[in-house]
Design an enzyme around this catalytic site. Sequence first.
Site, PDB file in Angstrom:
ATOM      1  N   ALA A 191      -2.290   5.928  -5.701  1.00 48.85           N
ATOM      2  CA  ALA A 191      -2.263   5.568  -4.490  1.00 48.85           C
ATOM      3  C   ALA A 191      -2.237   3.953  -4.492  1.00 48.85           C
ATOM      4  O   ALA A 191      -3.309   3.270  -4.610  1.00 48.85           O
ATOM      5  CB  ALA A 191      -3.351   5.731  -3.417  1.00 48.85           C
ATOM      6  N   ALA A 251      -0.039   1.300  -2.685  1.00 47.07           N
ATOM      7  CA  ALA A 251       0.127   0.405  -1.764  1.00 47.07           C
ATOM      8  C   ALA A 251      -1.162  -0.644  -1.437  1.00 47.07           C
ATOM      9  O   ALA A 251      -2.193   0.193  -1.306  1.00 47.07           O
ATOM     10  CB  ALA A 251       0.944   0.962  -0.485  1.00 47.07           C
ATOM     11  N   PRO A 252      -1.027  -1.860  -1.221  1.00 42.03           N
ATOM     12  CA  PRO A 252       0.022  -2.855  -1.140  1.00 42.03           C
ATOM     13  C   PRO A 252       0.413  -3.224  -2.638  1.00 42.03           C
ATOM     14  O   PRO A 252       1.139  -4.071  -2.422  1.00 42.03           O
ATOM     15  CB  PRO A 252      -0.159  -3.769  -0.253  1.00 42.03           C
ATOM     16  CG  PRO A 252      -1.908  -3.900  -0.573  1.00 42.03           C
ATOM     17  CD  PRO A 252      -2.233  -2.474  -0.984  1.00 42.03           C
ATOM     18  N   GLY A 253       0.077  -2.769  -3.743  1.00 43.95           N
ATOM     19  CA  GLY A 253       0.664  -3.152  -5.045  1.00 43.95           C
ATOM     20  C   GLY A 253      -0.182  -4.166  -5.639  1.00 43.95           C
ATOM     21  O   GLY A 253       0.195  -4.722  -6.842  1.00 43.95           O
ATOM     22  N   GLY A 254      -1.535  -4.659  -5.166  1.00 42.73           N
ATOM     23  CA  GLY A 254      -2.283  -5.583  -5.892  1.00 42.73           C
ATOM     24  C   GLY A 254      -2.764  -4.974  -7.358  1.00 42.73           C
ATOM     25  O   GLY A 254      -2.410  -5.820  -8.435  1.00 42.73           O
ATOM     26  N   LYS A 255      -3.162  -3.894  -7.373  1.00 41.85           N
ATOM     27  CA  LYS A 255      -3.572  -3.227  -8.482  1.00 41.85           C
ATOM     28  C   LYS A 255      -2.327  -2.755  -9.596  1.00 41.85           C
ATOM     29  O   LYS A 255      -2.453  -2.842 -10.637  1.00 41.85           O
ATOM     30  CB  LYS A 255      -4.511  -1.843  -8.520  1.00 41.85           C
ATOM     31  CG  LYS A 255      -5.710  -2.102  -7.632  1.00 41.85           C
ATOM     32  CD  LYS A 255      -6.609  -1.091  -7.513  1.00 41.85           C
ATOM     33  CE  LYS A 255      -7.738  -1.420  -6.490  1.00 41.85           C
ATOM     34  NZ  LYS A 255      -7.118  -1.115  -5.005  1.00 41.85           N
ATOM     35  N   ASP A 284       2.797   6.133  -3.692  1.00 44.08           N
ATOM     36  CA  ASP A 284       2.217   5.970  -2.405  1.00 44.08           C
ATOM     37  C   ASP A 284       2.679   7.222  -1.279  1.00 44.08           C
ATOM     38  O   ASP A 284       3.949   7.271  -1.142  1.00 44.08           O
ATOM     39  CB  ASP A 284       1.988   4.574  -1.650  1.00 44.08           C
ATOM     40  CG  ASP A 284       0.681   4.451  -0.680  1.00 44.08           C
ATOM     41  OD1 ASP A 284      -0.276   3.871  -1.194  1.00 44.08           O
ATOM     42  OD2 ASP A 284       1.172   4.872   0.341  1.00 44.08           O
ATOM     43  N   ASP A 306      -6.965   5.122  -6.767  1.00 45.30           N
ATOM     44  CA  ASP A 306      -7.838   4.524  -6.028  1.00 45.30           C
ATOM     45  C   ASP A 306      -7.531   5.215  -4.805  1.00 45.30           C
ATOM     46  O   ASP A 306      -6.938   5.040  -4.077  1.00 45.30           O
ATOM     47  CB  ASP A 306      -7.314   2.842  -5.696  1.00 45.30           C
ATOM     48  CG  ASP A 306      -8.129   2.115  -5.025  1.00 45.30           C
ATOM     49  OD1 ASP A 306      -9.256   2.312  -4.891  1.00 45.30           O
ATOM     50  OD2 ASP A 306      -7.712   1.369  -4.289  1.00 45.30           O
ATOM     51  N   CYS A 339     -13.392   2.328  -2.388  1.00 47.05           N
ATOM     52  CA  CYS A 339     -13.973   1.150  -1.513  1.00 47.05           C
ATOM     53  C   CYS A 339     -14.988   1.732  -0.738  1.00 47.05           C
ATOM     54  O   CYS A 339     -15.047   1.282   0.540  1.00 47.05           O
ATOM     55  CB  CYS A 339     -12.884   0.279  -0.966  1.00 47.05           C
ATOM     56  SG  CYS A 339     -11.858   1.120   0.082  1.00 47.05           S
TER      57      CYS A 339
END
Lengths: 707, 180
Positions: free
Chosen positions: A442, A444-448, A466, A510, A567
């Site tokens: 999962a 988006a938005p692609g930080g990880k 995603d 995530d 989170c």
Amino acid sequence: MGRRAKNKQGPPAPLAEVAGDNEARRPSAKKLGKRKAEPEQESRPGKKLREGKETTAKGSPKKSVSFASQKKSEGKKGKTVNGKSESKKSKVVEESDGEGSCAGWEDVDEEDDVKAEAKALFNDSDDDDAGSAYEGEWEELEMEGEAEDDDPLRGPVEELDLGSDDDDDAEAFVGKLKSRRSKQQDRPDKIIPTGSDASSDDSDEGSEDEHGPITMANMEARSRALDARAAREAELDMEEMQQAAQVDGEDDLDVDMDGDEEGDGEEFHLPTAEEREEEKKAGGPDVHLVQRRMRECVRVLGNFKKLNRGRARTEYVDQLISDIASYYGYNDFLAEKLYHLFPVAEAIEFFEANEVPRPVTIRTNTLRTRRRDLAQALINRGVNLEPIGKWTNVGLQVFESSVPIGATPEYLAGHYMLQAASSFLPVIALSPQPNERVLDMASAPGGKTTHMAALMQNTGVVFANDANKARTKSLTANVHRLGCKNVVVCSYDGREFPKVIGGFDRVLLDAPCSGTGIISKDTSVKVNKTERDFMLLSHLQKQLILCAIDSVSPTSKTGGYFVYSTCSVTVDENEAVVDYALRKRPNVKLVETGLEFGRPGFTSYRGKTFHQSVSMTRRFYPHVHNMDGFYVAKFKVEKPTKTRKAGKDEKVDPAAEVVEQETIGFDSEEDKMYIEESKRKAMRAKGLRVPPRNRAPPASAAVTAAA
Amino acid sequence: MRPLTEEESKLVFAKLANFIGKNLIQLIDRPDEPYCFRLHRDRVYYVSEASMRLAISVARPNLVSLGTCFGKFTKSGKFKLQITALDYLAQYAKYKVWIKPNGEMPFLYGNHVLKAHLGRITEDTPEHQGVVVYSMNDIPLGFGVTARSTVDTRKLDPTAILVFHQADVGEYLRDEETLF
């Protein structure tokens, strides 16, 4: 740009200030607020010194005094004029140092104004003087000023400590956390402006208006007034601290309690159920009452044996939860759920921390630049930043910025990513290696995702999935902006995954969650989550976690790891899901996450007990770690056959096989009549003449022979 | 996802050659790993063969992107280079233009490069030549086509356009919705 123009930037700071400034910038355990407030206070005497200089220069016009001697006399004069106020000032500074820097922090704005005005004033006078006959001397002075001026400019850059392997970093981080925490601890006392605060503010403003514009003459008086106010506020703070200490204190509670009540004039009374009903009908109690009641409840619950007045503990808890719900604006269900995660006092801290935004952090894209270079480039654009902590060597914390941090040329060129500090953690735990095949379920938005690609140095393959097609747009844009060339973006429901493609060396999930860890970012969570949401989410998470585990290749040479993160801070989205996965998939086991901080996960919670190894997972809280509430668990997936055969299954299986052997075999004698019956039916359906029943045995015998 | 046809490759390579010239060979014959061009939903992707083989498992409606997107074929059959190709263009560019810090933001908002903003330019750049635009500290910001040759720029007035804007990194923010 002449020398004068440069001088206009600010009056030359005396050496003492430079030292103070540097001290403050050094990553010590000082607060941010203090760092700002302190040089302010120390710089004032410096200005006065200059004032003294001017007067001496004017007073002895004809003599060409040598610079050194002039300075001496200035010093003396400055001292005689300002000696009294200075000594007083230093005392005040000391006081506020000792008693917490809140006063200084609140002062900053007004003091800045004063300083700015003073600056303008002094610069004007500089210009006037520059026209006179003593230009030579002034140039000397200015030279000196410049030399000093340069230092503070260069100071922060040099001091900025980007070395990832420096011990100071960690200390600074811890220190910051601590100070943050202590600040938040006494917040409940301060969140609503008390009457005394408001009045003091008003009176100050009034006095400022009375004084009118700042002149040389009233400058001193004004500064003295400011100092006096600082002292007053420091006293107020002291009082508050003492109150807080009384609440926290445990040994001398009885004594304090009596004193407290006498002082307040009324005894704390826990409302009964009927009273609460009435209160609700009347439109809810006022904020001050709720605040006071919460404080009392926390105090009583903290030391229940001594302090209960014949009331049940649940009554206090119910009252506290309903007060929390109304004070912070949660729905009752969520307030209760979050309250039970912590001890009483800590729960209040947690709710407080959710009201404060977390620091803005960015992650350096190591595919394009280095952290040191990026920090330098951003500092040149007027961004005030610092490394996050020792645990990461790519993170930077942004304190303030004169430009939008999400639209600088560096951002657009993909040199960094705006990303919460907590989002670093699952990727650090996963620690993907070059040339691996990795899945982000999962993403988006692609930080990880981009963090993983950067750790793999653009080798191997990262599958970024995603479920939401609209969100894959920003995901793709970020992947391209940050120059990740090994990423395949796809849009599946995560639960389809081992079917689409499996055999990954590492998988990151995530999971979609309730977001109870990021309430400070998204306050709508407070009211829009119900019990049903939590049930649905944890169900989805349980499905996803099994799919993710099945996507990992147990035979991978370098990996075979799986990281689960949310989170959220609730147990049924975290430990319960992990425990479920451990029960459902006997070939996975939890391993250490590789994160050196964070609280261990719960092994038992409100009657539920989880697997012992769940304590190896990590929880992160806003009030403890100053990052979003977060949860990270790392699994190692092993080959399924070995563990299963060696374990309990071996005992179960033989018995099952015996049973199967008994049931599976055909009993031809018993079946004969059924076969016969269906044959007759089939013949009749074909329109043939059905033989009478008594002739059946020979026909069936023929069938068995044929079979 | 499929390989490019003859005509399609011709269009793509012609566009690329305008920027990187003979360095095009470096893109096709890579020493490290075999790479290939793939067409997926009108967009051209440049991707390592290993990635491409794995991405075959993803169904067509679910595949969003792979490797680096170079650009797309318009409905009228022309090929348009997109900003996402900047990485490779910047790496192999033959002709470069550097712009001053005060020209960065105007360019990133989609404006042409004016002479006043010009910091440096590759010698003997011809007219209508594809160039990559850099900031003065060598961060690639976009690409475009020169309006004049280097020689002609000398006698221009400061507001004259030097490079026609084609793509800039600001599009990541402005056109995020339409870019993919």
